[in-house]
Scaffold this motif. Structure first.
Motif, short mmCIF file in Angstrom:
data_model
loop_
_atom_site.label_atom_id
_atom_site.label_comp_id
_atom_site.label_asym_id
_atom_site.label_seq_id
_atom_site.Cartn_x
_atom_site.Cartn_y
_atom_site.Cartn_z
N GLY A 10 41.46 46.97 36.46
CA GLY A 10 40.03 46.76 36.71
C GLY A 10 39.14 47.67 35.90
O GLY A 10 39.61 48.47 35.06
N THR A 11 37.85 47.60 36.17
CA THR A 11 36.86 48.36 35.39
C THR A 11 36.93 49.86 35.65
O THR A 11 36.73 50.65 34.73
N ASN A 79 42.93 41.14 35.38
CA ASN A 79 42.26 42.19 34.60
C ASN A 79 40.75 42.04 34.59
O ASN A 79 40.23 40.94 34.80
N GLN A 80 40.08 43.19 34.30
CA GLN A 80 38.65 43.14 33.98
C GLN A 80 38.54 42.22 32.76
O GLN A 80 39.31 42.32 31.81
N ARG A 81 37.57 41.31 32.81
CA ARG A 81 37.49 40.34 31.73
C ARG A 81 36.51 40.82 30.64
O ARG A 81 35.79 41.79 30.83
N GLU A 82 36.52 40.13 29.54
CA GLU A 82 35.56 40.31 28.42
C GLU A 82 35.72 41.62 27.64
O GLU A 82 35.29 41.71 26.49
N TRP A 101 32.94 45.24 29.32
CA TRP A 101 32.08 44.07 29.58
C TRP A 101 30.64 44.46 29.90
O TRP A 101 29.71 43.75 29.56
N TYR A 133 27.38 40.59 27.27
CA TYR A 133 28.47 40.61 28.26
C TYR A 133 29.81 40.13 27.67
O TYR A 133 30.86 40.70 27.93
N ASP A 242 40.26 38.60 36.40
CA ASP A 242 40.24 38.98 37.82
C ASP A 242 39.42 38.03 38.71
O ASP A 242 39.82 37.75 39.84
N GLN A 243 38.30 37.52 38.19
CA GLN A 243 37.50 36.63 39.06
C GLN A 243 38.19 35.28 39.26
O GLN A 243 38.10 34.67 40.33
N THR A 264 32.47 46.05 41.54
CA THR A 264 31.39 46.75 40.84
C THR A 264 30.19 45.81 40.76
O THR A 264 29.07 46.14 41.10
N PHE A 267 30.75 38.28 41.49
CA PHE A 267 31.02 37.10 40.68
C PHE A 267 31.32 35.95 41.63
O PHE A 267 32.27 36.01 42.41
O1 G3P Z 1 33.58 40.05 34.17
C1 G3P Z 1 33.85 41.37 34.55
C2 G3P Z 1 34.81 41.42 35.69
O2 G3P Z 1 35.99 40.76 35.36
C3 G3P Z 1 35.02 42.84 36.13
O3 G3P Z 1 35.51 42.89 37.39
O4 G3P Z 1 36.36 43.92 39.43
O5 G3P Z 1 36.76 45.09 37.27
O6 G3P Z 1 34.48 45.02 38.25
P1 G3P Z 1 35.80 44.33 38.13
#
Ligand code: G3P
Length: 495
Positions: A10-11, A79-82, A101, A133, A242-243, A264, A267
């Motif tokens: 994650g982030t 995973n955290q995307r982008e 991201w 983004y 992740d979303q 954070t 979504f």
């Molecule tokens: O698009 C960003 C998202 O995938 C981040 O998610 O849970 O790591 O904040 P998270």
């Protein structure tokens, strides 16, 4: 017994979770890592932190669960995307920190591309908008700003990946350079209709296509982990951003089903089935999941600040020590005061997409204090979710805005926040028994591919409700509150 190892990179932290044959959590390991803010609006991760915390938590969780690696049937990754990683295919060395991201450094590049009239074609092919983004402009920034990067890229020496792809490459010892369709769909480079990288967009952004990974289904063969990592080779069989993994974990498999994850950011994804719906209301069209080469599409609303607003109360204002203190504080707030917080700390995401505006507070009186701010913070998450649902409702069909919302993520644990959410959207909010929905989604993908877990229908039947929040706010109060929020957002964007 067959187990499944889910990696959730994650982030702010990396997590590894072992699930048993009944898809129950056996053990969890988690490690936070440092966030780097080299300039205003810039956010980076040290790529070695992403790898070391992932490998470290995997080892820890295997030990904590007391299972042998021989009994792990599959690995799933979410995973955290982008977030962008660019590395040397021979040495494995990243050419720059990962650009996260949340990073806004390419706002002016996006504005220029928009002014030059490129947004429509990008939107049509990728389902996304020209906003910093997404990965594409971040990757272009690295190629244009790191000495020698472009020459190396053109010589075929570099590889690009979102975080899943980089982890697959590391886990397989450089044998596999692949991603899944949900992560590819967030890059701004992937044609979600054709199911391939877009040559036109790569040309527009100056991105050599040799950098790009192979794109697979969410449940597929992504190679085997290096035997020295966990004692034996483990097959990587499931991958989703992740979303999308949360959408899967929430079993939102029917068109019209909707989930919202409060990490954070927040979504919300609405399953629109086999048909990609082009948004007229600045939502994103994305791939929800893909099996057998056939994508299921989703409309997505992304809000950048949700749980982060509670972190701000804790770390910035220091009016709470722990997130859970927010609820009693909000409950004690003066009902006569209408303090509104617009948490545009990094601009506003959907449906406004205003990269430049910053946060604001309205309606302060001399009696406003921590309680009113805490309530305003929690309410801001509900208001922003309603913004997304209004846009979905307008884009898709009359049902989308008015039906049940499945919730998960840290903030969904707050009864107060979930009741307010239900009140302000005027619809039921369902909180599942298993709040580890993102990791569950990744584990199910991998375990289903390995033959350990059931197929989709049976998995969906097992989803179980912990609590339903029903709207109880009188309609006139709801309308008045939401109208005040809309005025506050407008003023913030004009300030
Ligand atoms: O698009 C960003 C998202 O995938 C981040 O998610 O849970 O790591 O904040 P998270």
């Amino acid at each position: 017994m067959n187990y499944v190892l889910a990696i959730d990179q994650g982030t702010t932290s990396s997590r590894a979770i072992i699930f048993d044959e009944a898809l129950k959590v056996v053990a969890i390991a988690q490690e936070e890592f440092e966030q780097h803010y080299p300039a205003s609006g810039w956010v980076e991760h040290d790529v070695s932190d992403l790898w070391s915390t992932t490998a470290g938590t995997c080892r820890q969780v295997i030990e904590r669960a007391g299972v042998s690696s021989g009994s792990i049937a599959a690995v799933g990754i979410t995973n955290q995307r982008e977030t962008v990683v660019l590395w040397d295919r021979k040495t494995g060395q990243p050419v720059h920190n990962a650009i996260v991201w949340q990073d806004r450094r390419t706002a002016s590049l996006c504005a220029k591309l928009r002014a030059d009239g490129h947004e429509d074609v990008i939107k049509e092919k990728t389902g996304l908008l020209l906003d910093p983004y997404f990965s594409g402009t971040k990757l272009a920034w690295i190629l244009d700003n790191v000495d020698g990067a472009r020459a190396k890229a053109e010589a075929g020496d570099l590889l690009f990946g979102t975080v899943d792809c980089f982890l697959i490459w590391k886990l397989t010892g450089g044998a596999v350079h692949a991603t899944d369709a949900t992560n590819a769909a967030r890059t701004l480079l992937y044609d979600i209709h054709q199911g391939c990288w877009s040559e036109d967009i790569c040309k527009l952004l100056g991105i050599p296509m040799s950098l790009l990974p192979e794109v697979k289904d969410c449940a597929a063969e992504f190679g085997h982990t290096r035997p020295d990592l966990f004692g034996r080779e483990l097959p990587i069989l499931g991958v989703a951003g992740d979303q999308q993994a949360a959408t899967i974990g929430q079993a939102c498999f029917e068109p019209g089903m909707l989930k919202s994850t409060y990490g954070t950011g927040c979504f919300a994804l609405l399953n629109t089935g086999a048909t990609p719906v082009a948004s007229q209301n600045r939502l994103l069209t994305t791939i929800g999941y893909q099996f057998g080469g056939r994508p299921t599409y989703a409309l997505e609303g992304s809000i950048f600040i949700a749980g982060a607003v509670v972190q701000w109360l804790r770390d910035g204002l220091k009016i709470i020590r722990e997130a859970k203190e927010t609820q009693p504080l909000a409950e004690s707030a003066d009902p006569e005061q209408s303090v509104i917080l617009v948490p545009a700390f990094t601009g506003l995401g959907a449906p406004y997409w205003h990269a430049e505006c910053r946060g604001a507070i309205y309606g302060l009186t001399r009696n406003s204090g921590p309680a009113e701010l805490a309530r305003a913070a929690l309410e801001s998450v509900g208001f922003q979710t309603r913004d997304l649902l209004e846009a979905m409702h307008a884009d898709w069909d009359a049902e989308a805005g008015g039906q049940v919302l499945r919730v998960d993520g840290g903030m969904s644990a707050s009864d107060w926040a979930m009741q307010f959410l239900s009140d302000i959207i005027g619809a039921p909010v369902d909180r599942p028994e298993v709040l580890e929905t993102t990791a569950t989604g990744a584990a199910w993908l991998a375990g289903m591919q390995a033959g350990v877990y059931p197929q989709m229908e049976e998995f969906a039947r097992d989803w179980s409700l912990e609590r339903r929040f029903k709207p109880s706010m009188p309609e006139d109060v709801r309308d008045k509150k939401y109208a005040a929020w809309q005025r506050a957002v407008k003023a913030t964007m004009q300030a």
